[in-house]
Design a protein around this motif. Structure first.
Motif, PDB file in Angstrom:
ATOM      1  N   SER A   8       0.846  -1.201   0.000  1.00 37.64           N
ATOM      2  CA  SER A   8       0.000   0.000   0.000  1.00 37.64           C
ATOM      3  C   SER A   8       0.875   1.241   0.000  1.00 37.64           C
ATOM      4  O   SER A   8       2.006   1.211   0.471  1.00 37.64           O
ATOM      5  N   VAL A   9       0.323   2.323  -0.535  1.00 37.94           N
ATOM      6  CA  VAL A   9       1.064   3.574  -0.628  1.00 37.94           C
ATOM      7  C   VAL A   9       0.269   4.675   0.071  1.00 37.94           C
ATOM      8  O   VAL A   9      -0.846   4.992  -0.330  1.00 37.94           O
ATOM      9  N   LYS A  10       0.859   5.236   1.122  1.00 39.81           N
ATOM     10  CA  LYS A  10       0.237   6.408   1.754  1.00 39.81           C
ATOM     11  C   LYS A  10       0.684   7.625   0.962  1.00 39.81           C
ATOM     12  O   LYS A  10       1.830   7.709   0.536  1.00 39.81           O
ATOM     13  N   GLN A  11      -0.229   8.581   0.795  1.00 41.34           N
ATOM     14  CA  GLN A  11       0.117   9.750  -0.021  1.00 41.34           C
ATOM     15  C   GLN A  11      -0.467  11.040   0.562  1.00 41.34           C
ATOM     16  O   GLN A  11      -0.661  12.017  -0.145  1.00 41.34           O
ATOM     17  N   ASP A  12      -0.726  11.032   1.866  1.00 41.35           N
ATOM     18  CA  ASP A  12      -1.356  12.200   2.491  1.00 41.35           C
ATOM     19  C   ASP A  12      -0.385  13.373   2.680  1.00 41.35           C
ATOM     20  O   ASP A  12      -0.792  14.518   2.759  1.00 41.35           O
ATOM     21  N   LYS A  17       0.724  12.586  -6.053  1.00 45.52           N
ATOM     22  CA  LYS A  17      -0.077  11.400  -5.746  1.00 45.52           C
ATOM     23  C   LYS A  17       0.269  10.263  -6.708  1.00 45.52           C
ATOM     24  O   LYS A  17       0.909  10.478  -7.733  1.00 45.52           O
ATOM     25  N   VAL A  18      -0.190   9.067  -6.351  1.00 43.61           N
ATOM     26  CA  VAL A  18      -0.001   7.913  -7.245  1.00 43.61           C
ATOM     27  C   VAL A  18      -0.731   8.216  -8.548  1.00 43.61           C
ATOM     28  O   VAL A  18      -1.898   8.588  -8.537  1.00 43.61           O
ATOM     29  N   GLY A  19      -0.032   8.077  -9.675  1.00 44.97           N
ATOM     30  CA  GLY A  19      -0.660   8.357 -10.965  1.00 44.97           C
ATOM     31  C   GLY A  19      -0.309   7.285 -11.971  1.00 44.97           C
ATOM     32  O   GLY A  19       0.553   6.437 -11.731  1.00 44.97           O
ATOM     33  N   THR A  20      -0.978   7.350 -13.108  1.00 45.08           N
ATOM     34  CA  THR A  20      -0.769   6.339 -14.154  1.00 45.08           C
ATOM     35  C   THR A  20       0.677   6.310 -14.638  1.00 45.08           C
ATOM     36  O   THR A  20       1.218   5.239 -14.903  1.00 45.08           O
ATOM     37  N   ASP A  21       1.336   7.470 -14.731  1.00 46.55           N
ATOM     38  CA  ASP A  21       2.711   7.504 -15.245  1.00 46.55           C
ATOM     39  C   ASP A  21       3.645   6.624 -14.418  1.00 46.55           C
ATOM     40  O   ASP A  21       4.428   5.848 -14.957  1.00 46.55           O
ATOM     41  N   GLY A  22       3.571   6.785 -13.095  1.00 51.46           N
ATOM     42  CA  GLY A  22       4.431   5.998 -12.216  1.00 51.46           C
ATOM     43  C   GLY A  22       4.149   4.510 -12.328  1.00 51.46           C
ATOM     44  O   GLY A  22       5.071   3.682 -12.394  1.00 51.46           O
ATOM     45  N   VAL A  23       2.861   4.170 -12.363  1.00 54.53           N
ATOM     46  CA  VAL A  23       2.475   2.758 -12.468  1.00 54.53           C
ATOM     47  C   VAL A  23       2.956   2.168 -13.799  1.00 54.53           C
ATOM     48  O   VAL A  23       3.490   1.054 -13.847  1.00 54.53           O
ATOM     49  N   LEU A  24       2.800   2.941 -14.875  1.00 53.55           N
ATOM     50  CA  LEU A  24       3.282   2.480 -16.190  1.00 53.55           C
ATOM     51  C   LEU A  24       4.780   2.183 -16.147  1.00 53.55           C
ATOM     52  O   LEU A  24       5.229   1.131 -16.577  1.00 53.55           O
ATOM     53  N   LEU A  25       5.540   3.133 -15.600  1.00 52.56           N
ATOM     54  CA  LEU A  25       6.997   2.959 -15.556  1.00 52.56           C
ATOM     55  C   LEU A  25       7.392   1.766 -14.693  1.00 52.56           C
ATOM     56  O   LEU A  25       8.227   0.950 -15.086  1.00 52.56           O
ATOM     57  N   GLY A  26       6.754   1.662 -13.515  1.00 50.17           N
ATOM     58  CA  GLY A  26       7.077   0.565 -12.599  1.00 50.17           C
ATOM     59  C   GLY A  26       6.789  -0.806 -13.200  1.00 50.17           C
ATOM     60  O   GLY A  26       7.511  -1.775 -12.970  1.00 50.17           O
ATOM     61  N   ALA A  27       5.725  -0.876 -13.994  1.00 55.97           N
ATOM     62  CA  ALA A  27       5.334  -2.156 -14.604  1.00 55.97           C
ATOM     63  C   ALA A  27       6.111  -2.441 -15.886  1.00 55.97           C
ATOM     64  O   ALA A  27       6.327  -3.596 -16.252  1.00 55.97           O
ATOM     65  N   TRP A  28       6.530  -1.396 -16.589  1.00 59.46           N
ATOM     66  CA  TRP A  28       7.127  -1.520 -17.928  1.00 59.46           C
ATOM     67  C   TRP A  28       8.647  -1.647 -17.920  1.00 59.46           C
ATOM     68  O   TRP A  28       9.228  -2.301 -18.791  1.00 59.46           O
ATOM     69  N   ALA A  29       9.315  -0.991 -16.975  1.00 61.47           N
ATOM     70  CA  ALA A  29      10.788  -0.939 -16.980  1.00 61.47           C
ATOM     71  C   ALA A  29      11.376  -2.338 -17.165  1.00 61.47           C
ATOM     72  O   ALA A  29      10.994  -3.272 -16.466  1.00 61.47           O
ATOM     73  N   PRO A  30      12.298  -2.514 -18.134  1.00 61.46           N
ATOM     74  CA  PRO A  30      12.852  -3.844 -18.408  1.00 61.46           C
ATOM     75  C   PRO A  30      13.644  -4.401 -17.227  1.00 61.46           C
ATOM     76  O   PRO A  30      14.492  -3.701 -16.666  1.00 61.46           O
ATOM     77  N   VAL A  31      13.353  -5.652 -16.857  1.00 58.82           N
ATOM     78  CA  VAL A  31      14.088  -6.283 -15.748  1.00 58.82           C
ATOM     79  C   VAL A  31      14.616  -7.676 -16.116  1.00 58.82           C
ATOM     80  O   VAL A  31      15.090  -8.403 -15.254  1.00 58.82           O
ATOM     81  N   ILE A  47       6.357   4.744  -5.196  1.00 57.67           N
ATOM     82  CA  ILE A  47       5.589   3.759  -5.954  1.00 57.67           C
ATOM     83  C   ILE A  47       6.435   2.952  -6.951  1.00 57.67           C
ATOM     84  O   ILE A  47       6.335   1.727  -7.009  1.00 57.67           O
ATOM     85  N   VAL A  48       7.286   3.609  -7.732  1.00 60.78           N
ATOM     86  CA  VAL A  48       8.054   2.901  -8.772  1.00 60.78           C
ATOM     87  C   VAL A  48       9.050   1.943  -8.131  1.00 60.78           C
ATOM     88  O   VAL A  48       9.180   0.782  -8.540  1.00 60.78           O
ATOM     89  N   ALA A  49       9.745   2.408  -7.092  1.00 58.22           N
ATOM     90  CA  ALA A  49      10.706   1.554  -6.388  1.00 58.22           C
ATOM     91  C   ALA A  49      10.000   0.338  -5.769  1.00 58.22           C
ATOM     92  O   ALA A  49      10.516  -0.785  -5.817  1.00 58.22           O
ATOM     93  N   LEU A  50       8.818   0.558  -5.212  1.00 58.63           N
ATOM     94  CA  LEU A  50       8.051  -0.547  -4.609  1.00 58.63           C
ATOM     95  C   LEU A  50       7.644  -1.575  -5.665  1.00 58.63           C
ATOM     96  O   LEU A  50       7.723  -2.790  -5.442  1.00 58.63           O
ATOM     97  N   MET A  51       7.214  -1.091  -6.826  1.00 55.54           N
ATOM     98  CA  MET A  51       6.825  -2.001  -7.906  1.00 55.54           C
ATOM     99  C   MET A  51       8.027  -2.825  -8.372  1.00 55.54           C
ATOM    100  O   MET A  51       7.913  -4.018  -8.662  1.00 55.54           O
ATOM    101  N   LEU A  52       9.196  -2.185  -8.412  1.00 55.42           N
ATOM    102  CA  LEU A  52      10.400  -2.900  -8.851  1.00 55.42           C
ATOM    103  C   LEU A  52      10.881  -3.873  -7.779  1.00 55.42           C
ATOM    104  O   LEU A  52      11.460  -4.906  -8.098  1.00 55.42           O
TER     105      LEU A  52
END
Length: 235
Positions: A8-12, A17-31, A47-52
């Protein structure tokens, strides 16, 4: 609070805030090159670091955030995630961070601030987060050149209109595009974003494709579902 399948991501506290751009990058970045070390430049909520952290076995995932509130939020999100022992956030600007580089990274990612246009809103924090003057592309390329390991990959998401300029800048630093995905909201809408991956080795054939996010409001394309299904609760 924004809940994903495994974290989960707190953003208060942060303007970003969490947005589509970050989610796209986190899911797409080649690994597929199995990075041991990852650096996220401009972490925001983390968010991106957590996804990775979820997508890789990388033992060292560092993040960099200049804004104090966002930095504190990223630290909180890292500590409450299942991968707290692999995630670390530095409270520093990119210029400070690269003064004495100690590490090389196998994967460097960034969802950089991008409004280069000369307009400022009333919210100074949000402006800092959104504006390119907080992190010029030149500085980003310089950092990638300095910190990327020999076989590392540098991946980022930028406005499509900046794609050509960014590729030219990267080329000057001998960083070459490996993969490009151009993102549209709908089939009929113009391309809005470019996901770019670079390496130190020039490839004869760059993999170029297009990603459409929605067929209809909240009706997602099979490609977008495939990309984000390990993260979004409802995918």
């Amino acid at each position: 609070m924004f809940s994903f399948k495994q974290f989960s991501v707190k953003q208060d506290k942060t303007a970003m805030k969490v947005g589509t751009d970050g989610v796209l990058l986190g899911a797409w970045a080649p690994v597929s090159h199995n990075p041991f070390s990852v650096l996220d430049i401009g972490a925001g909520t983390g968010i991106v670091a957590l996804m990775l952290a979820q997508r890789t076995y990388a033992e060292q995932i560092d993040a960099l955030e200049i804004d104090e509130d966002a930095y504190e939020q990223a630290v909180e999100n890292f500590e409450s995630s299942p991968w707290g022992d692999r995630l670390f956030c530095f409270h520093a600007g990119l210029d400070e961070f690269i003064e004495e580089p100690e590490e090389e990274y196998d994967l460097i990612v960034s969802n950089p601030p991008f409004y280069a246009e000369d307009y400022k809103s009333e919210n100074e924090q949000r402006d800092l987060a959104r504006f390119q003057d907080a992190m010029p592309f030149e500085e980003l390329v310089e950092a990638a050149d300095l910190l990327l390991s020999e076989n590392g990959i540098f991946a980022l998401i930028i406005p499509y209109k900046e794609e050509e300029k960014f590729i030219a800048l990267a080329k000057e630093a001998e960083l070459y595009p490996l993969k490009i995905t151009r993102v549209k909201g709908h089939l009929t809408s113009p391309v809005k974003r470019s996901l770019l991956a670079f390496s130190r080795n020039e490839v004869s054939e760059i993999k170029i494709d297009e990603l459409v996010i929605e067929i209809d409001r909240h009706v997602y394309t099979p490609e977008y579902i495939e990309l984000t299904k390990d993260f979004y609760l409802k995918m």
